[in-house]
Motif scaffolding. Sequence first.
Motif, PDB file in Angstrom:
ATOM      1  N   GLN A   1      49.610  37.782  28.206  1.00  0.00           N
ATOM      2  CA  GLN A   1      50.444  38.545  29.133  1.00  0.00           C
ATOM      3  C   GLN A   1      50.244  40.046  28.947  1.00  0.00           C
ATOM      4  O   GLN A   1      50.129  40.786  29.927  1.00  0.00           O
ATOM      5  N   ILE A   2      50.200  40.459  27.683  1.00  0.00           N
ATOM      6  CA  ILE A   2      49.999  41.879  27.406  1.00  0.00           C
ATOM      7  C   ILE A   2      48.644  42.340  27.921  1.00  0.00           C
ATOM      8  O   ILE A   2      48.521  43.370  28.585  1.00  0.00           O
ATOM      9  N   ILE A   3      47.603  41.561  27.628  1.00  0.00           N
ATOM     10  CA  ILE A   3      46.243  41.925  28.038  1.00  0.00           C
ATOM     11  C   ILE A   3      46.143  42.025  29.559  1.00  0.00           C
ATOM     12  O   ILE A   3      45.615  42.993  30.101  1.00  0.00           O
ATOM     13  N   PHE A   4      46.684  41.028  30.255  1.00  0.00           N
ATOM     14  CA  PHE A   4      46.577  41.011  31.713  1.00  0.00           C
ATOM     15  C   PHE A   4      47.424  42.107  32.355  1.00  0.00           C
ATOM     16  O   PHE A   4      47.021  42.695  33.369  1.00  0.00           O
ATOM     17  N   PHE A   5      48.596  42.392  31.773  1.00  0.00           N
ATOM     18  CA  PHE A   5      49.430  43.429  32.376  1.00  0.00           C
ATOM     19  C   PHE A   5      48.808  44.809  32.190  1.00  0.00           C
ATOM     20  O   PHE A   5      48.866  45.649  33.095  1.00  0.00           O
ATOM     21  N   ILE A   6      48.228  45.050  31.017  1.00  0.00           N
ATOM     22  CA  ILE A   6      47.556  46.331  30.795  1.00  0.00           C
ATOM     23  C   ILE A   6      46.402  46.498  31.784  1.00  0.00           C
ATOM     24  O   ILE A   6      46.208  47.562  32.378  1.00  0.00           O
ATOM     25  N   LEU A   7      45.631  45.419  31.999  1.00  0.00           N
ATOM     26  CA  LEU A   7      44.525  45.465  32.946  1.00  0.00           C
ATOM     27  C   LEU A   7      45.037  45.700  34.372  1.00  0.00           C
ATOM     28  O   LEU A   7      44.444  46.474  35.139  1.00  0.00           O
ATOM     29  N   PHE A   8      46.169  45.048  34.698  1.00  0.00           N
ATOM     30  CA  PHE A   8      46.772  45.254  36.015  1.00  0.00           C
ATOM     31  C   PHE A   8      47.207  46.709  36.196  1.00  0.00           C
ATOM     32  O   PHE A   8      46.881  47.364  37.208  1.00  0.00           O
ATOM     33  N   GLY A   9      47.947  47.241  35.222  1.00  0.00           N
ATOM     34  CA  GLY A   9      48.472  48.598  35.339  1.00  0.00           C
ATOM     35  C   GLY A   9      47.377  49.641  35.383  1.00  0.00           C
ATOM     36  O   GLY A   9      47.387  50.549  36.237  1.00  0.00           O
ATOM     37  N   TYR A  10      46.422  49.508  34.487  1.00  0.00           N
ATOM     38  CA  TYR A  10      45.319  50.446  34.434  1.00  0.00           C
ATOM     39  C   TYR A  10      44.505  50.384  35.725  1.00  0.00           C
ATOM     40  O   TYR A  10      44.128  51.411  36.310  1.00  0.00           O
ATOM     41  N   GLY A  11      44.232  49.183  36.191  1.00  0.00           N
ATOM     42  CA  GLY A  11      43.463  49.014  37.421  1.00  0.00           C
ATOM     43  C   GLY A  11      44.175  49.592  38.634  1.00  0.00           C
ATOM     44  O   GLY A  11      43.547  50.199  39.505  1.00  0.00           O
ATOM     45  N   LEU A  12      45.493  49.417  38.688  1.00  0.00           N
ATOM     46  CA  LEU A  12      46.271  49.952  39.812  1.00  0.00           C
ATOM     47  C   LEU A  12      46.242  51.477  39.823  1.00  0.00           C
ATOM     48  O   LEU A  12      46.085  52.099  40.881  1.00  0.00           O
ATOM     49  N   ILE A  13      46.374  52.082  38.647  1.00  0.00           N
ATOM     50  CA  ILE A  13      46.325  53.541  38.559  1.00  0.00           C
ATOM     51  C   ILE A  13      44.970  54.058  39.037  1.00  0.00           C
ATOM     52  O   ILE A  13      44.890  54.988  39.851  1.00  0.00           O
ATOM     53  N   LEU A  14      43.891  53.445  38.556  1.00  0.00           N
ATOM     54  CA  LEU A  14      42.556  53.883  38.945  1.00  0.00           C
ATOM     55  C   LEU A  14      42.298  53.681  40.432  1.00  0.00           C
ATOM     56  O   LEU A  14      41.641  54.500  41.075  1.00  0.00           O
ATOM     57  N   THR A  15      42.825  52.591  40.986  1.00  0.00           N
ATOM     58  CA  THR A  15      42.658  52.332  42.420  1.00  0.00           C
ATOM     59  C   THR A  15      43.309  53.433  43.245  1.00  0.00           C
ATOM     60  O   THR A  15      42.705  53.970  44.188  1.00  0.00           O
ATOM     61  N   ILE A  16      44.539  53.782  42.894  1.00  0.00           N
ATOM     62  CA  ILE A  16      45.285  54.773  43.668  1.00  0.00           C
ATOM     63  C   ILE A  16      44.655  56.159  43.561  1.00  0.00           C
ATOM     64  O   ILE A  16      44.446  56.841  44.572  1.00  0.00           O
ATOM     65  N   ILE A  17      44.302  56.587  42.327  1.00  0.00           N
ATOM     66  CA  ILE A  17      43.746  57.934  42.185  1.00  0.00           C
ATOM     67  C   ILE A  17      42.300  57.998  42.676  1.00  0.00           C
ATOM     68  O   ILE A  17      41.734  59.086  42.816  1.00  0.00           O
ATOM     69  N   ASN A  18      41.705  56.827  42.978  1.00  0.00           N
ATOM     70  CA  ASN A  18      40.355  56.826  43.526  1.00  0.00           C
ATOM     71  C   ASN A  18      40.341  56.781  45.046  1.00  0.00           C
ATOM     72  O   ASN A  18      39.532  57.454  45.692  1.00  0.00           O
ATOM     73  N   LEU A  19      41.245  56.008  45.649  1.00  0.00           N
ATOM     74  CA  LEU A  19      41.217  55.828  47.096  1.00  0.00           C
ATOM     75  C   LEU A  19      42.160  56.761  47.849  1.00  0.00           C
ATOM     76  O   LEU A  19      41.931  57.059  49.018  1.00  0.00           O
ATOM     77  N   VAL A  20      43.240  57.203  47.213  1.00  0.00           N
ATOM     78  CA  VAL A  20      44.102  58.204  47.854  1.00  0.00           C
ATOM     79  C   VAL A  20      43.358  59.534  47.804  1.00  0.00           C
ATOM     80  O   VAL A  20      42.987  59.994  46.722  1.00  0.00           O
ATOM     81  N   PRO A  21      43.075  60.165  48.965  1.00  0.00           N
ATOM     82  CA  PRO A  21      42.238  61.378  48.976  1.00  0.00           C
ATOM     83  C   PRO A  21      42.775  62.477  48.065  1.00  0.00           C
ATOM     84  O   PRO A  21      43.876  62.990  48.265  1.00  0.00           O
ATOM     85  N   LEU A  22      41.992  62.811  47.037  1.00  0.00           N
ATOM     86  CA  LEU A  22      42.360  63.847  46.087  1.00  0.00           C
ATOM     87  C   LEU A  22      41.122  64.647  45.712  1.00  0.00           C
ATOM     88  O   LEU A  22      40.023  64.100  45.609  1.00  0.00           O
ATOM     89  N   GLN A  23      41.318  65.935  45.488  1.00  0.00           N
ATOM     90  CA  GLN A  23      40.246  66.759  44.936  1.00  0.00           C
ATOM     91  C   GLN A  23      40.475  66.884  43.447  1.00  0.00           C
ATOM     92  O   GLN A  23      41.476  67.436  43.005  1.00  0.00           O
ATOM     93  N   LEU A  24      39.539  66.351  42.666  1.00  0.00           N
ATOM     94  CA  LEU A  24      39.599  66.440  41.218  1.00  0.00           C
ATOM     95  C   LEU A  24      38.920  67.740  40.786  1.00  0.00           C
ATOM     96  O   LEU A  24      38.235  68.388  41.580  1.00  0.00           O
ATOM     97  N   PRO A  25      39.076  68.155  39.518  1.00  0.00           N
ATOM     98  CA  PRO A  25      38.500  69.443  39.104  1.00  0.00           C
ATOM     99  C   PRO A  25      36.995  69.564  39.329  1.00  0.00           C
ATOM    100  O   PRO A  25      36.497  70.649  39.617  1.00  0.00           O
ATOM    101  N   SER A  26      36.259  68.452  39.198  1.00  0.00           N
ATOM    102  CA  SER A  26      34.797  68.544  39.289  1.00  0.00           C
ATOM    103  C   SER A  26      34.218  67.986  40.583  1.00  0.00           C
ATOM    104  O   SER A  26      33.059  68.241  40.903  1.00  0.00           O
TER     105      SER A  26
ATOM    106  N   ASN B   1      37.334  62.692  44.993  1.00  0.00           N
ATOM    107  CA  ASN B   1      37.291  61.268  44.695  1.00  0.00           C
ATOM    108  C   ASN B   1      36.748  60.541  45.927  1.00  0.00           C
ATOM    109  O   ASN B   1      36.463  61.140  46.963  1.00  0.00           O
ATOM    110  N   ASP B   2      36.582  59.224  45.815  1.00  0.00           N
ATOM    111  CA  ASP B   2      35.967  58.466  46.912  1.00  0.00           C
ATOM    112  C   ASP B   2      36.792  58.555  48.201  1.00  0.00           C
ATOM    113  O   ASP B   2      36.233  58.629  49.298  1.00  0.00           O
ATOM    114  N   GLY B   3      38.112  58.536  48.075  1.00  0.00           N
ATOM    115  CA  GLY B   3      38.973  58.639  49.251  1.00  0.00           C
ATOM    116  C   GLY B   3      38.781  59.952  49.987  1.00  0.00           C
ATOM    117  O   GLY B   3      38.712  59.995  51.221  1.00  0.00           O
ATOM    118  N   ALA B   4      38.660  61.054  49.231  1.00  0.00           N
ATOM    119  CA  ALA B   4      38.453  62.361  49.848  1.00  0.00           C
ATOM    120  C   ALA B   4      37.074  62.445  50.499  1.00  0.00           C
ATOM    121  O   ALA B   4      36.912  63.068  51.557  1.00  0.00           O
TER     122      ALA B   4
END
Length: 403
Positions: free
Chosen positions: A173-198, A201-204
């Motif tokens: 449960q711990i392993i799967f929840f960490i993977l779920f949470g981490y994956g969800l964070i990466l999905t959002i900050i990757n697909l929601v249009p954002l300009q990162l410092p360098s 992201n893909d959404g932008a």
Amino acid sequence: MYSIIEKPLWTKEYVNELFLSRNTKDKKQLRNSLLYFFTVTILGIGVGLITNSILLSEENSKFWLIAILFTWLDGILLIVIHEAGHFVGGIITSYRFQSFRVFSYCIVKEDNKYKIEKRKIPGTSGQCLMKPPKNWTLDSPFFLYHAGGGIATFLVSMLSLLLFKLTSSPLAQIIFFILFGYGLILTIINLVPLQLPSSNNDGANILAIRRDKTAKETFFKQLECNAWLSDGRKLEDISEDYLKLSENAVWSEPLNYYLEWILYSKFLKEREFDKAEELLMKMEEAYHDMLPSKKIRIDSERLYLLIIRQVDTDCINTFYKNVADKLRIQKLCTPILRTLIAYEKYSNNNNNNNNKCALEQYQRMFYRAMKSAACKQEAEVDYILTYQVEEACDTEKGSSDLI
């Protein structure tokens, strides 16, 4: 000679005024930075609180170290999954494999053979580069190649949530929840249009390509040009017209950067210093709207051109003092190291600085950076200019042999 820039412009006073304006905070970038910070913070706190409540239960309390370990391992796994998503999305839409990188380890296809090389791009942890569809046009698909990474992490995240609900094992449960949470964070900050410092992201990038035909064209040209260079084509073999942006191009659009820096390096290699200066001035006009990493590169190239032009010593030293700390932050790439080495040589030659250790350190770092440079042709230009900087200075006096 440097006809474009031979004017009484670059003085110590001018440089001080320049950086007063350059250091003014841009509202758009400040907004993007705050949006990125709050998005990551809120998501991180939410996932952290839920994970903590799971770990605080009596049966799970002994798994803290395992949870920390899997947080680290899941990060690596999700990078691989994300880049694999780009690969699958590209293959589905007729793109062709070129390279697949995780951290500094890169699988490259050359001459129909696969090999592993070390390549680094500061600010990135992975990258899947594909060749564009054959005979691409502005109607060629781009969405799945860009969105494939975010889609892959989202699917893995949802699968992990499902397995979390189905399993009865506390450790699982711990392993799967960490993977779920981490994956969800990466999905959002990757697909929601954002300009990162360098970079965007893909959404932008998707948003930029949809609203700007020039950005779409430069995206395909960027992939094509990168493939040519990877296959061994030289900078001088790529035409200036191919690399030039259209008159309506937005110079601050991150998708446009790559071609312009390739063109800039081409000018330096061909000793077209007037053209290099002209291109840099064009970039400087959009300075305030550019990403922080690109601002640093522009400052680096400006300092480099001031050095090889041998402008006023006070001007060069003042400019260096304004950018030195920022340059050292990005000193893992050859263009920045080229400038740092040029400055140390210039300072030693003018008895302003006898710090031989700094020069030797930058030279050692340059050789390491050159071996793992993503674009060997650009690194080759930096090598030529780094170890021919005295001749570059002599060019101002009429010498013809820079390369």
